[in-house]
Write an enzyme that holds these catalytic residues in place. Structure first.
Site, PDB file in Angstrom:
ATOM      1  CG  ASP A  94      -2.048   0.994   1.115  1.00 59.07           C
ATOM      2  OD1 ASP A  94      -2.819   0.915   0.142  1.00 59.07           O
ATOM      3  OD2 ASP A  94      -2.152   1.874   1.986  1.00 59.07           O
ATOM      4  NE  ARG A 149       4.809 -12.190   0.958  1.00 60.91           N
ATOM      5  CZ  ARG A 149       4.131 -12.184   2.098  1.00 60.91           C
ATOM      6  NH1 ARG A 149       4.308 -13.177   2.966  1.00 60.91           N
ATOM      7  NH2 ARG A 149       3.279 -11.218   2.380  1.00 60.91           N
ATOM      8  CE  LYS A 166       5.454   6.604  12.059  1.00 59.61           C
ATOM      9  NZ  LYS A 166       4.621   5.657  12.757  1.00 59.61           N
ATOM     10  CG  ASP A 182       9.669  11.541  10.905  1.00 59.87           C
ATOM     11  OD1 ASP A 182       8.689  12.150  10.426  1.00 59.87           O
ATOM     12  OD2 ASP A 182       9.770  11.287  12.117  1.00 59.87           O
ATOM     13  CG  HIS A 183       5.341  11.218   6.495  1.00 58.43           C
ATOM     14  ND1 HIS A 183       5.103  10.172   7.358  1.00 58.43           N
ATOM     15  CD2 HIS A 183       4.298  12.075   6.636  1.00 58.43           C
ATOM     16  CE1 HIS A 183       3.962  10.390   7.988  1.00 58.43           C
ATOM     17  NE2 HIS A 183       3.456  11.526   7.582  1.00 58.43           N
ATOM     18  CG  ASP A 202       1.478   5.529  15.060  1.00 57.55           C
ATOM     19  OD1 ASP A 202       2.149   4.870  14.247  1.00 57.55           O
ATOM     20  OD2 ASP A 202       0.479   6.198  14.722  1.00 57.55           O
ATOM     21  CG  HIS A 242       5.761  11.283  12.814  1.00 56.29           C
ATOM     22  ND1 HIS A 242       6.662  10.975  11.820  1.00 56.29           N
ATOM     23  CD2 HIS A 242       4.754  10.372  12.689  1.00 56.29           C
ATOM     24  CE1 HIS A 242       6.222   9.938  11.128  1.00 56.29           C
ATOM     25  NE2 HIS A 242       5.079   9.560  11.640  1.00 56.29           N
ATOM     26  CE  LYS A 294      -4.149   6.569  15.014  1.00 57.52           C
ATOM     27  NZ  LYS A 294      -4.078   7.219  13.684  1.00 57.52           N
TER      28      LYS A 294
END
Length: 501
Positions: A14, A44, A150, A179-180, A237, A242, A342
């Site tokens: 993804d 794979r 990460k 690290d975007h 996370d 970040h 979140k």
């Protein structure tokens, strides 16, 4: 740019579909890929080259910020891609891959420069790095680089173990930890402005700065990541990587032309100067939260423990707010407040620098309090850098009226974070990547919080979905006489004056 073979592990995943292929396509449009560039996708699935290219084409059409309007250019781009089946644990597959790469390099007379991108889970890093070394894939006469995503470890001990393992196959200067958040255009533009803009340079002192606020709010919940997220939480996370990276990049002061080593040294200094937390005192500086049921955009949403795949009694954190202090001559006395979570009211990523109270003759609000001036770096969803100045109304009795001066309005078709970072990795520029010194220091600073969480000595506050988090996060700032900026339900309308300073 030097000829490069881009070896992508996890080519059918993804992340590759949503981020890597669109980033490469936009770099191609902007002539920011090597003239001799080839990508070999590994996975794979038993795919042909044509099927692989068809999937890349679809990802471009679905996720690229710029559409493929020139079909011939898209076709030329896709010709650089090929596919190979690879079992990560099978050394023979790596040997076959080496033969394929060497054959192309020798046929075209190219230098053996190879960039290995691991778009796979961290549990595969060790096996892949070891097999790259054992097979000879990374022992060519050209350069080799390893790009990894990460998470880098689960705590201080596992991070050290992972780094020691990678160090057997790659030198530190060959490892690019993505690290975007460091690739976001407005963060990078802010560092340039900090170096060159005389007004920001004048204001950039602890005699002028009252506090710094770093926010990364998400409206999404745990979604399909329950199996991963319930063992990680907001602290691991988002905060350890970040948020602390944003703190370091905000706090460092660099001059024009500073290279990756200078940035690395200065970021390390910030982490070393960050006042450590003792486990017994964590609750005084950290607010831990978990979202309950609530409403987002008028629609009801479940609480965290009612999400599919989450245990009913889970104590996992979905929100964290923290007060941090940097004990050096420049930042001493300036608190940094960080929050991320979140299921919050709005999606936003921003840095706010609040300046100290203006002189008495400056603006006052309706309640008579002096209104501070702000430097605001908006990174998502809007992109801009602005200086908010508060001025008096037409009469002395009138409340202050904020004026926003757009230092960098973020106009135009800005590159996405992965475009910036992949381009830098191809150039070998590690300025906006996480170095091991910073990663280790970040885990060391977070470790007492992890231990306090494990002992449940930090209260887990529930907050309603669709809010800005638990009330205790507001109290964290209120103790010092501050508040979070831009949390009002209906922000006051501001007069915007476009200007280049």
């Amino acid at each position: 740019m030097e000829p490069t073979t881009f070896v992508l592990f996890g080519a059918t995943g993804d992340l590759a579909k949503r981020k890597i292929y669109p980033a490469l396509f936009n770099l191609f449009i902007d002539d920011k890929l090597p003239a001799s560039f080839a990508l070999i996708g590994l996975g794979r699935r038993d795919w042909s080259d044509d099927k692989f290219r068809g999937n890349i084409e679809q990802s471009i059409r679905d996720f690229s910020r710029r559409k493929a309007v020139n079909e011939s250019k898209l076709a030329a781009f896709l010709q650089a891609f090929s596919y190979s089946v690879l079992d990560i644990g099978n050394l023979e597959d790596y040997a076959k891959l080496l033969g394929r790469i060497e054959s192309r390099e020798q046929k075209l007379g190219l230098a053996p420069n190879r960039l290995f991108y691991l778009s796979v889970g961290p549990e595969y890093f060790e096996t892949i790095a070891e097999n790259i070394q054992e097979s000879g894939l990374g022992s060519a006469n050209g350069w080799k680089r390893l790009v990894i995503e990460k998470p880098f470890g689960h705590d201080l001990q596992t991070a050290r173990g992972l780094n020691a393992m990678l160090g057997k196959a790659f030198a530190e200067e060959e490892i690019f930890r993505i690290d975007h958040y460091l690739g976001k255009p407005m963060l990078q533009r802010f560092k340039v402005l900090q170096q060159s803009n005389p007004i920001i340079q004048t204001l950039w002192t602890n005699r002028s700065i009252a506090n710094v606020q770093i926010t990364a709010n998400e409206t999404v919940g745990v979604e399909e990541r329950a199996g991963y997220y319930d063992h990680v939480g907001a602290l691991r996370d988002m905060f350890q990587n970040h948020m602390l990276q944003l703190l370091m990049m905000t706090a460092i002061r660099t001059s024009t032309g500073s290279d990756a080593e200078v940035v690395r040294f200065k970021k390390k200094h910030i982490m070393e100067a960050l006042e450590p937390l003792q486990k017994a005192d964590v609750a005084n500086s950290i607010v831990r939260g978990q979202y309950g049921s609530g409403y987002l955009q008028g629609q009801p949403v479940n609480g965290y423990t009612s999400e599919p795949g989450i245990a009913e009694g889970s104590m996992n954190d979905t929100f964290i707010a923290a007060k941090l202090s940097i004990d050096d001559s420049f930042w001493r006395g300036v608190p940094f407040y960080i929050r991320t979570g979140k299921r919050l009211k709005e999606k936003s990523t921003r840095i706010v620098i609040e300046f100290k109270e203006p002189l008495k003759q400056s603006s006052v609000s309706e309640d008579g309090a002096a209104e501070p001036n702000l430097l605001v770096i908006e990174m998502s969803p809007g992109e801009s850098i602005s200086l908010q100045l508060n001025t008096m109304g037409a009469s002395v009795k009138e409340a202050s009226k904020p004026i926003c001066i757009d230092i960098d309005p973020g106009q135009g078709d800005l590159p996405e974070a992965y475009e910036n970072l992949i381009h830098d990795a191809l150039l070998g520029d590690g300025t906006y990547f996480a170095h091991w010194d910073e990663v280790e220091a970040s885990w060391a600073w977070v470790q007492p919080i992890l231990e306090a969480y494990e002992e449940n000595s930090v209260p887990l506050h529930t907050y309603a979905a669709g809010t800005y988090g638990p009330a205790e996060a507001d109290e964290l700032l209120a103790r010092d006489g501050y508040h979070w900026w831009f949390d009002a339900v209906e922000p006051a309308k501001q007069l915007t004056v476009a200007a280049q300073l």
